[in-house]
Every structure is written in structure tokens, then in C-alpha cells.
Design a protein around this motif. Structure first.
Motif, PDB file in Angstrom:
ATOM      1  N   PRO A 212      14.874   6.308  52.443  1.00  0.00           N
ATOM      2  CA  PRO A 212      14.379   4.937  52.640  1.00  0.00           C
ATOM      3  C   PRO A 212      15.294   3.868  52.040  1.00  0.00           C
ATOM      4  N   LYS A 213      16.052   4.233  51.007  1.00  0.00           N
ATOM      5  CA  LYS A 213      16.963   3.261  50.374  1.00  0.00           C
ATOM      6  C   LYS A 213      18.373   3.344  50.940  1.00  0.00           C
ATOM      7  N   GLY A 214      18.583   4.197  51.954  1.00  0.00           N
ATOM      8  CA  GLY A 214      19.909   4.374  52.509  1.00  0.00           C
ATOM      9  C   GLY A 214      20.670   5.472  51.784  1.00  0.00           C
ATOM     10  N   ILE A 215      21.969   5.587  52.080  1.00  0.00           N
ATOM     11  CA  ILE A 215      22.791   6.649  51.480  1.00  0.00           C
ATOM     12  C   ILE A 215      24.097   6.073  50.916  1.00  0.00           C
ATOM     13  N   ASP A 216      24.535   6.664  49.838  1.00  0.00           N
ATOM     14  CA  ASP A 216      25.810   6.280  49.216  1.00  0.00           C
ATOM     15  C   ASP A 216      26.961   7.136  49.711  1.00  0.00           C
ATOM     16  N   VAL A 217      26.658   8.395  50.013  1.00  0.00           N
ATOM     17  CA  VAL A 217      27.690   9.314  50.496  1.00  0.00           C
ATOM     18  C   VAL A 217      27.127  10.132  51.648  1.00  0.00           C
ATOM     19  N   TYR A 218      27.885  10.178  52.745  1.00  0.00           N
ATOM     20  CA  TYR A 218      27.531  11.091  53.831  1.00  0.00           C
ATOM     21  C   TYR A 218      28.673  12.081  54.002  1.00  0.00           C
ATOM     22  N   ALA A 229      23.980   8.666  63.688  1.00  0.00           N
ATOM     23  CA  ALA A 229      22.716   8.297  63.043  1.00  0.00           C
ATOM     24  C   ALA A 229      22.924   8.012  61.560  1.00  0.00           C
ATOM     25  N   ALA A 230      23.739   8.812  60.898  1.00  0.00           N
ATOM     26  CA  ALA A 230      23.969   8.626  59.463  1.00  0.00           C
ATOM     27  C   ALA A 230      24.607   7.271  59.169  1.00  0.00           C
ATOM     28  N   LEU A 231      25.477   6.812  60.072  1.00  0.00           N
ATOM     29  CA  LEU A 231      26.159   5.528  59.850  1.00  0.00           C
ATOM     30  C   LEU A 231      25.186   4.356  59.769  1.00  0.00           C
ATOM     31  N   THR A 232      24.017   4.513  60.353  1.00  0.00           N
ATOM     32  CA  THR A 232      23.033   3.416  60.313  1.00  0.00           C
ATOM     33  C   THR A 232      22.353   3.309  58.957  1.00  0.00           C
ATOM     34  N   LYS A 233      22.540   4.300  58.076  1.00  0.00           N
ATOM     35  CA  LYS A 233      21.845   4.315  56.783  1.00  0.00           C
ATOM     36  C   LYS A 233      22.771   4.037  55.601  1.00  0.00           C
ATOM     37  N   LEU A 234      23.996   3.588  55.852  1.00  0.00           N
ATOM     38  CA  LEU A 234      24.940   3.366  54.759  1.00  0.00           C
ATOM     39  C   LEU A 234      24.509   2.207  53.864  1.00  0.00           C
ATOM     40  N   ARG A 235      24.634   2.430  52.564  1.00  0.00           N
ATOM     41  CA  ARG A 235      24.453   1.352  51.600  1.00  0.00           C
ATOM     42  C   ARG A 235      25.796   0.661  51.380  1.00  0.00           C
ATOM     43  N   MET A 236      25.794  -0.412  50.598  1.00  0.00           N
ATOM     44  CA  MET A 236      27.038  -1.121  50.322  1.00  0.00           C
ATOM     45  C   MET A 236      28.050  -0.183  49.657  1.00  0.00           C
ATOM     46  N   HIS A 237      29.277  -0.241  50.145  1.00  0.00           N
ATOM     47  CA  HIS A 237      30.398   0.533  49.593  1.00  0.00           C
ATOM     48  C   HIS A 237      30.142   2.049  49.644  1.00  0.00           C
ATOM     49  N   GLY A 257      32.821  10.014  69.897  1.00  0.00           N
ATOM     50  CA  GLY A 257      33.012   9.277  68.648  1.00  0.00           C
ATOM     51  C   GLY A 257      31.802   8.424  68.318  1.00  0.00           C
ATOM     52  N   PRO A 258      31.727   7.926  67.094  1.00  0.00           N
ATOM     53  CA  PRO A 258      30.552   7.144  66.674  1.00  0.00           C
ATOM     54  C   PRO A 258      30.520   5.746  67.286  1.00  0.00           C
ATOM     55  N   SER A 259      29.384   5.379  67.833  1.00  0.00           N
ATOM     56  CA  SER A 259      29.228   4.022  68.358  1.00  0.00           C
ATOM     57  C   SER A 259      28.744   3.060  67.281  1.00  0.00           C
ATOM     58  N   ASN A 260      28.228   3.604  66.170  1.00  0.00           N
ATOM     59  CA  ASN A 260      27.710   2.751  65.088  1.00  0.00           C
ATOM     60  C   ASN A 260      28.746   2.495  63.989  1.00  0.00           C
ATOM     61  N   TYR A 261      30.035   2.585  64.351  1.00  0.00           N
ATOM     62  CA  TYR A 261      31.073   2.490  63.318  1.00  0.00           C
ATOM     63  C   TYR A 261      31.141   1.111  62.663  1.00  0.00           C
ATOM     64  N   LEU A 262      30.580   0.075  63.301  1.00  0.00           N
ATOM     65  CA  LEU A 262      30.623  -1.257  62.681  1.00  0.00           C
ATOM     66  C   LEU A 262      29.776  -1.332  61.414  1.00  0.00           C
ATOM     67  N   SER A 263      28.935  -0.317  61.186  1.00  0.00           N
ATOM     68  CA  SER A 263      28.214  -0.239  59.909  1.00  0.00           C
ATOM     69  C   SER A 263      29.200  -0.176  58.744  1.00  0.00           C
ATOM     70  N   LEU A 264      30.365   0.403  58.995  1.00  0.00           N
ATOM     71  CA  LEU A 264      31.389   0.473  57.955  1.00  0.00           C
ATOM     72  C   LEU A 264      31.838  -0.930  57.547  1.00  0.00           C
ATOM     73  N   LEU A 265      31.952  -1.804  58.533  1.00  0.00           N
ATOM     74  CA  LEU A 265      32.364  -3.192  58.263  1.00  0.00           C
ATOM     75  C   LEU A 265      31.275  -3.935  57.493  1.00  0.00           C
ATOM     76  N   VAL A 266      30.065  -3.843  58.002  1.00  0.00           N
ATOM     77  CA  VAL A 266      28.949  -4.597  57.412  1.00  0.00           C
ATOM     78  C   VAL A 266      28.715  -4.201  55.959  1.00  0.00           C
ATOM     79  N   THR A 267      28.836  -2.892  55.670  1.00  0.00           N
ATOM     80  CA  THR A 267      28.536  -2.404  54.312  1.00  0.00           C
ATOM     81  C   THR A 267      29.799  -2.211  53.462  1.00  0.00           C
ATOM     82  N   ARG A 268      30.965  -2.611  54.026  1.00  0.00           N
ATOM     83  CA  ARG A 268      32.252  -2.452  53.314  1.00  0.00           C
ATOM     84  C   ARG A 268      32.462  -1.000  52.884  1.00  0.00           C
ATOM     85  N   SER A 269      32.099  -0.087  53.772  1.00  0.00           N
ATOM     86  CA  SER A 269      32.172   1.343  53.462  1.00  0.00           C
ATOM     87  C   SER A 269      33.489   1.937  53.949  1.00  0.00           C
TER      88      SER A 269
END
Length: 335
Positions: A212-218, A229-237, A257-269
Motif C-alpha cells: 500500500p505504501k509502494g516499493i523502494d526496490v523491485y 505492474a511493479a513500475l506503477t508502485k515505485l516510491r521516490m528514488h 518492454g515496459p509501457s509504464n517506464y515514465l514512473s521512473l521519471l516521476v519518482t526519480r527512480s
């Protein structure tokens, strides 16, 4: 003396069919000066074997047609001809291939003590899969106490060790695996905090419930839809470790390939690939620490062992059907 060998005969397209390999019985060559003859006892079966069959650019050259199929192995020296390091009776591990014997100059082979741990463990938790888990989660995943860690392929040779190391380091760990039995194994035997059954659960709903709080490491071993799916749950950094993509290895078309890769940008991951060979100089240190955890009962090792080089193809298929738990090993010595 004759040597039963699995020979790589043709490059597969999509699923690997049985005619990709041929069982041959060939004479063992005479030893040259500085060489040893190893009798392989156990062969390591790993998802990476599928990638080695493709004639494409990778971190290691492909297996050549009509060569012995590449694999990790462990066995004992039964003959030595003036070798500077190894002598008869030594237990050594390296890239022996899917065969009963190998003549080698010993390059990239390491001596191990089979009195301290059984041989299969040295091609499992104390071998390449265990090293992959150790360096992948500590050096690339950069875990720290309190992190929320998600692992796919969590009941496999690498994923099961990744999750246990993360628990030892004080993380909350959720594993993704296929089927209730494997999910129960993760929680009840390995001490994971939760498990997601990708075969029966809705991935997105299950991730919302378990993380529920997201993930720090996948830590990704499977790629495809689960990575997306995992990319949608990334926390900051957050850190995404790309170790493998077994769901994509038998594709006839391009890798999904992942279509949710922009989660990396949003969360600076970050998303980083890892190959275990890059950490070879530190293997001994890692093995020592993991051995200590095993002695303390903090780290469990599971080897799923099958018998007979004649059964290589059927055993190899278990990597992709999921009909295994822990490290898949084939015993090739005839007793």
C-alpha cells in the motif's frame, strides 16, 4: 573412457524443442601437460541458458553449434597432469558444460570444500545464483533497513535468496510466484512478509493490497507484464534491478518492454541491469557472509535435484513450466 555429452545442434526459435540437443557418447581426450580431468557430479540449470542459445549480442558469446551445451558444474578431479593448483580428489566448480567429464587447464575453476556444504549448494546458494542475489540486491538494489522490497520469480534460485537477504537486512519483503504452494513456501518457510500469486491474483489489485505504501526496490527476474505492474508502485528514488526476464525468453516476436517506464521519471527512480560476473573478485567475501547466515539459520538453501544426463531436456523444461522450487540441479554422475 567415454563421456556422455549434451551437444547443442540448432538455434531455437521460440520454445526450445528436444531436437535442439543431442545426447552423444564420445571418447575423453588424453591430458596435456598442466591439465586435469574432472568428473562432473552436478550440472546447474539456469534461465540464462536460453539466452546463450541465441546468436545475438550479449554479455557472453552464444553457445556454438555442435559444442557441448554451456552450464555451470561441480565435480572432482580424477586425473591431473602436472597441474599447478589442482590435484586428484579436489572438488572444483566452474563452467563444465552438460557432460559427465571435462578436460581443462583449470582456468575459471575454483576449489571448494564439499565437507563444509554439499556439492549442489556450490552451484546454488553458494554459487552463481546466490552471488547474483547477493550482489543484485545489495550493490544494485542498495537495500537499507526499512525498505519495501518486491521480488518476482521469488520461489526460484535467485529470487528466494534475494528475499531472504532483504529480510536479514531489515526490509519488508513481498514475493511474486506462481501457485498457492509456492506462495505458502515464501511466507511459511522463507519468512517473506507476503506473497502474490500471479496465476490467480489480479496483479494491480494485489500490489495495491500487499504494497500500500509502494516499493523502494523491485528485483525483476521475469520481465513482461509483472515488470510493468511493479513500475506503477515505485516510491521516490526507488531502484529497479533487472536480473532476468524469463517470461520473454521464448518469444518468437520482440521482447515486450515496459509501457509504464515514465514512473521512473516521476519518482526519480533508477532501472539498472546486473550480470554476476562483474562481481567475481568479491565472490569469496559474499560466500563467507552467506555461509555465516546459513550457519545461523537465517538463510535457507533449497536445491531441486533430478537424476541422469539423459533427462537433461525434460529437466531444463522445468525452468519454464515453473515445476520446481529453489535451484534446479541435474545429477550426471553414474553410481
Amino acid at each position: 573412457m567415454m563421456n556422455k555429452q549434451i551437444i547443442f545442434k540448432k538455434r531455437p526459435v521460440g520454445n526450445v524443442e528436444s531436437d535442439v540437443f543431442e545426447l552423444q557418447n564420445n571418447p575423453i581426450p588424453e591430458l596435456k601437460d598442466g591439465e586435469v580431468l574432472i568428473q562432473n557430479h552436478y550440472i546447474s540449470l539456469d534461465p540464462a541458458m536460453r539466452g546463450w542459445m541465441n546468436d545475438t549480442k550479449s554479455y557472453i558469446p552464444p553457445v556454438a553449434i555442435n559444442d557441448v551445451m554451456r552450464s555451470g558444474s561441480i565435480g572432482k578431479v580424477i586425473k591431473a597432469n602436472n597441474h599447478p593448483t589442482f590435484k586428484v580428489g579436489d572438488c572444483i566448480t566452474g563452467w563444465g558444460g552438460v557432460q559427465q567429464y571435462i578436460v581443462t587447464n583449470g582456468e575459471n575453476y575454483y576449489k571448494v570444500d564439499d565437507k563444509l556444504a554439499p556439492m549442489p549448494m556450490y552451484i546454488g546458494t553458494l554459487g552463481m545464483p546466490g552471488m547474483t542475489a547477493y550482489f543484485g540486491i545489495t550493490q544494485v538494489g542498495k537495500i537499507k533497513e526499512g525498505d519495501i522490497v518486491l521480488v518476482s520469480g521469488a520461489a526460484g534460485a535467485v529470487g528466494s535468496v534475494v528475499g531472504q537477504i532483504a529480510k536479514i537486512k531489515g526490509c519488508t519483503v513481498i514475493g511474486i510466484a506462481g501457485g498457492k504452494e509456492k506462495c505458502d513456501y515464501l511466507v511459511n518457510e522463507l519468512g517473506f512478509d507476503g506473497a502474490i500469486d500471479y496465476k490467480s491474483d489480479n496483479l494491480y489489485e494485489a500490489l495495491k493490497e500487499k504494497c500500500p505504501k509502494g516499493i523502494d526496490v523491485y528485483f525483476d527476474n521475469v520481465g513482461g507484464e509483472i515488470l510493468d505492474a511493479a513500475l506503477t508502485k515505485l516510491r521516490m528514488h526507488a531502484r529497479v534491478v533487472i536480473c532476468g526476464a524469463i517470461s520473454q525468453y521464448n518469444n518468437k516476436a520482440k521482447v515486450n518492454g515496459p509501457s509504464n517506464y515514465l514512473s521512473l521519471l516521476v519518482t526519480r527512480s533508477t532501472m539498472q541491469g546486473m550480470v554476476v560476473m562483474d562481481y567475481a573478485k568479491d565472490y569469496a567475501k559474499a560466500a563467507q557472509e552467506m555461509g555465516m547466515w546459513m550457519a545461523q539459520g537465517k538463510l535457507k538453501s533449497k536445491e531441486d535435484i533430478y537424476n541422469g544426463i539423459e533427462n537433461f531436456y525434460e529437466t531444463y523444461q522445468r525452468l519454464f513450466t515453473g515445476d520446481k522450487k529453489g535451484k534446479l540441479v541435474l545429477k550426471v554422475i553414474e553410481e
